[in-house]
Motif scaffolding. Structure first.
Motif, PDB file in Angstrom:
ATOM      1  N   LEU A   1       0.818  -1.210   0.000  1.00 59.03           N
ATOM      2  CA  LEU A   1       0.000   0.000   0.000  1.00 59.03           C
ATOM      3  C   LEU A   1       0.856   1.267   0.000  1.00 59.03           C
ATOM      4  O   LEU A   1       0.334   2.366  -0.130  1.00 59.03           O
ATOM      5  CB  LEU A   1      -0.938  -0.006   1.209  1.00 59.03           C
ATOM      6  CG  LEU A   1      -1.974  -1.125   1.166  1.00 59.03           C
ATOM      7  CD1 LEU A   1      -2.729  -1.220   2.473  1.00 59.03           C
ATOM      8  CD2 LEU A   1      -2.953  -0.905   0.025  1.00 59.03           C
ATOM      9  N   TYR A   2       2.177   1.096   0.158  1.00 58.95           N
ATOM     10  CA  TYR A   2       3.080   2.251   0.166  1.00 58.95           C
ATOM     11  C   TYR A   2       3.905   2.333  -1.108  1.00 58.95           C
ATOM     12  O   TYR A   2       4.786   3.165  -1.215  1.00 58.95           O
ATOM     13  CB  TYR A   2       4.018   2.158   1.383  1.00 58.95           C
ATOM     14  CG  TYR A   2       3.305   2.335   2.695  1.00 58.95           C
ATOM     15  CD1 TYR A   2       3.285   3.568   3.333  1.00 58.95           C
ATOM     16  CD2 TYR A   2       2.629   1.284   3.286  1.00 58.95           C
ATOM     17  CE1 TYR A   2       2.619   3.736   4.537  1.00 58.95           C
ATOM     18  CE2 TYR A   2       1.946   1.446   4.481  1.00 58.95           C
ATOM     19  CZ  TYR A   2       1.957   2.671   5.103  1.00 58.95           C
ATOM     20  OH  TYR A   2       1.290   2.849   6.286  1.00 58.95           O
TER      21      TYR A   2
ATOM     22  N   THR B   1       0.193  -8.022   7.187  1.00 59.67           N
ATOM     23  CA  THR B   1       0.923  -7.105   8.054  1.00 59.67           C
ATOM     24  C   THR B   1       0.565  -7.467   9.485  1.00 59.67           C
ATOM     25  O   THR B   1      -0.608  -7.546   9.836  1.00 59.67           O
ATOM     26  CB  THR B   1       0.533  -5.650   7.781  1.00 59.67           C
ATOM     27  OG1 THR B   1       0.913  -5.310   6.458  1.00 59.67           O
ATOM     28  CG2 THR B   1       1.233  -4.714   8.759  1.00 59.67           C
TER      29      THR B   1
ATOM     30  N   ASP C   1       4.561   4.903  10.180  1.00 60.42           N
ATOM     31  CA  ASP C   1       3.156   4.950  10.584  1.00 60.42           C
ATOM     32  C   ASP C   1       2.898   4.105  11.822  1.00 60.42           C
ATOM     33  O   ASP C   1       1.839   4.199  12.434  1.00 60.42           O
ATOM     34  CB  ASP C   1       2.253   4.462   9.444  1.00 60.42           C
ATOM     35  CG  ASP C   1       2.064   5.539   8.384  1.00 60.42           C
ATOM     36  OD1 ASP C   1       2.553   6.665   8.602  1.00 60.42           O
ATOM     37  OD2 ASP C   1       1.431   5.259   7.347  1.00 60.42           O
ATOM     38  N   PHE C   2       3.849   3.246  12.159  1.00 60.63           N
ATOM     39  CA  PHE C   2       3.653   2.406  13.336  1.00 60.63           C
ATOM     40  C   PHE C   2       4.316   2.992  14.571  1.00 60.63           C
ATOM     41  O   PHE C   2       4.160   2.471  15.660  1.00 60.63           O
ATOM     42  CB  PHE C   2       4.214   1.005  13.077  1.00 60.63           C
ATOM     43  CG  PHE C   2       3.341   0.177  12.184  1.00 60.63           C
ATOM     44  CD1 PHE C   2       2.294  -0.556  12.722  1.00 60.63           C
ATOM     45  CD2 PHE C   2       3.540   0.154  10.821  1.00 60.63           C
ATOM     46  CE1 PHE C   2       1.475  -1.313  11.905  1.00 60.63           C
ATOM     47  CE2 PHE C   2       2.723  -0.606   9.997  1.00 60.63           C
ATOM     48  CZ  PHE C   2       1.692  -1.331  10.542  1.00 60.63           C
TER      49      PHE C   2
END
Lengths: 310, 242
Positions: B114-115, B131, B164-165
């Motif tokens: 998605l990135y 994921t 993002d995590f």
């Protein structure tokens, strides 16, 4: 599926449905993060074109688009030029000139999304058209059942209520049948369309019979606002014959789950108790709706490539 | 979508998830090599094993030593595997770290699809992969574990995803194979083997359980080795994501 319209479950292949559900399962993980957003559709425009009021579906699409970093524009009927008597297709063409990457359409008349898809370059997702289809609801229902039961093939699903006027019922009948489930329907005779068996389902007129041994019970909303009356004598009678409560649920399998596309008329389709507690999975359906719509936007958004491009 | 465009390329486009110039030709759960994902880009009959199981396991042991040597705070280690190939490699690396230094690094799996920066340019969307980041990455020393690194774009995507995590203290990269052709300023901290390749070739890592009771069998092969001059069309197609 890039650039393809999603107008109904009827024309989806089984492997397409499975790809959508699999993708949606991966999308669910994003909803569990602190930062619930991925940059996948950055710079893409998702347009919600809703000609009929809807809070749940529209919000769900909006959240799904935003979690994929798309720009979501809500084009709702009250603020649109339809009130200035612009024709449906002119509205669609105007919209198309603004280059959306995907357009979500809801309309009270069956077939409108198809008609709009015919004139738009962008792919169209049907968010419910009349009594025709509501494909994203059916897909999120299938996702919910799959996650509860671990499979769909071989399950028995009972859909109860106004089958004749329900796009949710129709889409679910197509979807669950394609994935190998047995679908039964039940409701007052006025709510069962003639020749419903042609869709590959069994019709019942009593709750007790239809629930016998089912894995999934799906109650449909009684849409008072959509009907001219005269379909059943009274809400109270409907509720006593086809309304679900824990006592009636005993006819189903002990591990049966209860679903409802919402909003629930409490005390009519479902007892208060069932509306709020297991085995009903209504809020899971809502949660899954966002992931499912993310999956669809991921798979569909974007214009189809000219064929010479590969 | 208007009728003229209904000639969309779903059938004519390359196989789902074809990660052409690279790796990832296996599924972590079933262990079944999905070798067909590269079939469109390279000639699989011209396949040559460049690293066998023994060499790969030696390299993983050496890299575990390097990791122990260069990290003072082993308790902060967090191995993040990039599926599919990174998953069995990270598992093996973790076992090595445990036997070497009794360190039990945290483990995660992160799909970078998605990135990616090439989604818009493709005819179909790749299938998503798992994921799973069970613990927080804040203040950890993350090692991204990838099977084959080439352009560096997957690592770029993985770094974006990682942010993002949370906020890791530092991020390092381990790759079993570095095949060159970098397009981004990405450095590999722990390399199993440098394998210089032509752009038209494909380097594939596979892990296959030949028996359920046995350990997985690793191998790295180079496909499409060819004496003829590089086919420009082919080069273009397979020069994509690694």
């Amino acid at each position: 599926m890039i650039g393809q319209d999603l107008l109904g479950i009827e024309h989806l292949e089984r492997d397409q449905i499975e790809l959508i559900l699999e993708t949606a399962e991966h999308m669910q993980e994003i909803g569990t993060r602190d930062v619930k957003k991925v940059p996948t559709l950055r710079g893409r425009m998702v347009v919600n074109l809703f000609f009929e009021p809807s809070t749940r579906t529209q919000t769900s699409f909006e959240i799904a688009g935003k979690r994929l970093a798309a720009d979501v524009v809500n084009f709702s009927v009250s603020s649109s030029s339809l009130s200035k008597r612009e024709s449906l297709l002119d509205t669609a063409k105007t919209l198309d000139a603004m280059d959306p990457d995907v357009v979500i359409v809801r309309h009270k008349v069956a077939g409108v999304p198809q008609r709009i898809a015919d004139v738009l370059d962008a792919p169209v997702i049907n968010a419910g058209d009349g009594a025709h289809e509501h494909p994203t609801q059916a897909l999120l229902d299938m996702l919910t059942v799959f996650q509860e039961k671990g499979r769909i093939e071989g399950l028995t699903v009972a859909i109860i209520g106004d089958i004749a006027h329900s796009r949710v019922a129709r889409s679910n009948i197509y979807g669950f049948t394609k994935l190998g489930a047995e679908v039964r329907v039940a409701g007052p005779p006025t709510m069962l369309p003639p020749h419903i068996e042609d869709l590959g389902v069994k019709a019942y007129s009593s709750l007790r019979e239809v629930l016998d041994g089912v894995d999934v019970v799906m109650a449909l909303r009684i849409q008072n606002e959509r009907m001219g009356g005269g379909i059943f004598p009274s809400v109270r009678e409907y509720s006593s014959t086809f309304g679900l409560d824990r006592a009636k649920l005993r006819f189903a399998r002990p591990d049966a789950i209860v679903m409802h596309p919402g909003p629930v008329n409490r005390g009519v389709e479902l007892s208060h108790d069932l509306a709020d507690h297991r085995p009903s999975v209504i809020l899971d359906q809502v949660r899954n709706g966002v992931a499912l719509r993310m999956a669809l936007l991921y798979l569909i958004a974007g214009r189809a490539f000219p064929q010479n491009q590969e | 979508m208007a009728p003229p465009r209904t000639t969309s390329p779903d059938s004519s486009s390359p196989p789902e998830g074809a990660k052409s110039a690279s790796s990832a030709a296996m599924s972590p759960d079933a262990g079944v090599p999905l070798a067909s994902s590269t079939a469109s880009a390279v000639d699989q009959s011209r396949e040559r094993v460049v690293l066998d199981d023994t060499k790969i396991r030696r390299a993983l042991m050496r890299m575990a030593h390097e990791i122990v040597e260069s990290n003072t705070d082993l308790g902060a280690l967090y191995l993040v595997a990039i599926p599919n190939g990174g998953v069995p490699l990270a598992r093996c690396l973790a076992a090595n770290l445990e036997s070497l230094a009794e360190c039990q690094p945290r483990m995660g799996t992160m799909d970078t699809t998605l990135y990616r920066d090439d989604l818009a340019a493709r005819g179909t969307r790749p299938r998503l992969r798992t994921t799973e980041m069970p613990s927080s990455v804040d203040e950890s020393v993350v090692i991204l574990v990838e099977d084959v690194v080439s352009t560096g774009r997957t690592i770029r995507a993985a770094m974006d995803a990682l942010m993002d995590f949370g906020r890791p203290r530092s991020v390092k990269v381990m790759a079993l194979v570095d095949r060159g052709h970098r397009e981004l300023p990405i450095k590999i901290d722990y390399v199993g083997k440098n394998i210089p390749t032509q752009p038209g070739e494909s380097v594939v890592f596979r892990a296959k359980p030949y028996d359920k009771s046995e350990e997985e069998l690793f191998e790295v092969v180079v496909q499409g080795l060819d004496d003829s001059p590089p086919d420009l069309e082919r080069t273009k197609k397979s020069g994509g994501f690694v």
